[in-house]
Write a protein that holds these residues in place. Structure first.
Motif, short mmCIF file in Angstrom:
data_model
loop_
_atom_site.label_atom_id
_atom_site.label_comp_id
_atom_site.label_asym_id
_atom_site.label_seq_id
_atom_site.Cartn_x
_atom_site.Cartn_y
_atom_site.Cartn_z
N LYS A 8 17.29 4.85 8.76
CA LYS A 8 17.79 5.21 10.09
C LYS A 8 17.39 4.17 11.12
O LYS A 8 16.29 3.62 11.09
N VAL A 9 18.31 3.87 12.04
CA VAL A 9 18.03 2.99 13.17
C VAL A 9 18.39 3.75 14.45
O VAL A 9 19.54 4.18 14.62
N TYR B 153 7.71 6.37 8.97
CA TYR B 153 9.07 5.93 8.73
C TYR B 153 10.05 7.03 9.10
O TYR B 153 9.74 8.21 8.98
N HIS B 154 11.23 6.62 9.55
CA HIS B 154 12.23 7.60 9.97
C HIS B 154 12.55 8.60 8.86
O HIS B 154 12.75 9.79 9.12
N ILE C 297 18.02 -7.74 4.27
CA ILE C 297 18.10 -6.32 3.93
C ILE C 297 16.69 -5.76 3.98
O ILE C 297 15.79 -6.26 3.30
N MET C 298 16.49 -4.74 4.79
CA MET C 298 15.19 -4.08 4.88
C MET C 298 15.25 -2.78 4.09
O MET C 298 16.17 -1.98 4.28
N LEU C 299 14.29 -2.57 3.21
CA LEU C 299 14.32 -1.43 2.30
C LEU C 299 13.78 -0.14 2.91
O LEU C 299 13.72 0.88 2.22
N SER C 300 13.39 -0.18 4.16
CA SER C 300 12.93 1.04 4.84
C SER C 300 13.03 0.83 6.34
O SER C 300 13.24 -0.28 6.82
N THR D 195 0.82 -1.21 0.00
CA THR D 195 0.00 0.00 0.00
C THR D 195 0.85 1.26 0.00
O THR D 195 0.38 2.34 -0.36
N THR D 196 2.13 1.15 0.39
CA THR D 196 3.00 2.33 0.46
C THR D 196 4.05 2.35 -0.65
O THR D 196 4.80 3.32 -0.75
N THR D 197 4.14 1.29 -1.47
CA THR D 197 5.20 1.23 -2.49
C THR D 197 4.67 1.30 -3.91
O THR D 197 5.46 1.26 -4.86
#
Length: 343
Positions: A151-152, A194-195, A125-128, A71-73
């Motif tokens: 960002k983490v 999201y950051h 790998i997380m894309l966001s 829904t966000t991509t």
């Protein structure tokens, strides 16, 4: 002729299927005689175990790429472009890529946890980077190296960050607009889930405050995640009696939808209004006339994230838990092309 199976090997070697399985997985609990019989049968039948079969017992040579909820991509080129880069460098390491998509964040978490718990992947790998980091806390428990493109904030044992400085880049772009004499600067931003979305909006607001310019709610428009949302919501700016003199858009979907609105209202840039914002795609480079553009380094983000992950998988020393990739800022068009951009 069909490829021989584990059952064919067991029959030729006159052993059980479980014995063949133990040989294929280098299990030490097997006699030398049985091992020799199985290896001889494997050679005679030219048996090649499939990657999937090996993965079911010992783990795939694969990494899991976790995208955001669909829904966000939708129609967002960043995700397809960066996935291409990750696949390219994973292939060089002879690793497969498993792409995980979902309809919502809850489903996404469940699927990711299921895959990591079953040990079928060697890294993630997380894309966001969601602002709610409970997700990271769950993933961190499985001791699988995870690179977040974003960002983490929290501290974790197995989670690393590859990002750009979204706050500073936004701040500098807005400062550039102010230095050109603009004070009524609007912002088209994404939901604060999201950051990256939070930092880009905060950079805009902080720059206005530091220049003693009031932050006006009516000039900040939440434009959602899709191009249609951005097009519909950005129309609110044109409902005001007085237009802003400049607009900052936090991603290229908003830039593209904004240009459509400008065209429909007969407004030109930069003579009538100055436009600036982020770009993840080459499409925005064709926008005319002038645009101040922060070029998001999609290729660099994907390459650095993937190489960083494989260093960790191979137990190489990785000292940097956070890597910041520099961005490029350009000015398209003629009127402001020669103006220096703040460093």
């Amino acid at each position: 002729m069909m490829n021989p199976t584990i059952y064919d090997i067991a029959k030729a070697a006159n052993v059980s299927k479980s014995t063949v399985s133990r040989v294929l997985n280098n299990n030490p609990n097997i006699s030398a005689k049985s091992k020799d019989k199985v290896q001889k049968a494997i050679k005679e039948l030219n048996y090649q175990p499939s990657k999937i079969a090996r993965g079911l017992s010992s783990g795939f040579d694969a990494i899991l790429v976790v995208s955001r909820s669909t829904t966000t991509t939708k129609n967002n080129p960043f995700f397809s472009e960066i996935l291409h880069v990750i696949s390219k460098f994973s292939d060089q390491e002879d690793y497969d890529v498993i792409l995980q998509t979902s309809q919502n964040d809850v489903e996404e978490i469940k699927r990711c946890i299921a895959k990591t718990a079953s040990k079928i992947v060697k890294g993630i790998i997380m894309l966001s980077s969601p602002s709610d980091e409970d997700y990271f806390k769950e993933i961190d428990k499985f001791n699988i190296p995870t690179i977040v493109i974003g960002k983490v904030v929290g501290e974790y044992q197995n989670i690393y960050s590859v990002d750009t400085n979204n706050f500073l880049d936004s701040y500098n772009l807005v400062q550039y607009m102010i230095d050109l004499g603009h004070k009524d600067i609007a912002c088209l931003y994404s939901p604060q889930e999201y950051h990256v979305s939070i930092d880009r909006l905060e950079g805009y607001k902080q720059c206005l405050k530091d220049n003693n310019i009031p932050v006006q709610d009516e000039l900040m428009i939440n434009c959602g995640f899709t191009m249609n949302e951005a097009y519909e919501n950005s129309q609110k700016l044109f409902d005001n009696q007085r237009l802003p003199t400049a607009i900052f858009a936090t991603d290229d979907l908003k830039l593209l939808s904004l240009y459509k609105n400008l065209d429909e209202h007969g407004i030109s840039t930069p003579s009538d209004i100055l436009i600036g914002g982020y770009s993840n795609t080459e499409i925005t480079s064709f926008l005319f006339p002038s645009i101040i553009q922060i070029e998001n380094p999609t290729n660099d983000l994907g390459e650095v994230a993937t190489k960083h992950l494989f260093k960790i998988i191979k137990n190489k020393d990785v000292n940097d838990r956070t890597v910041i990739i520099p961005t490029t800022r350009t000015v398209q068009g003629s009127k402001y092309r020669t103006q220096p951009f703040p460093k």
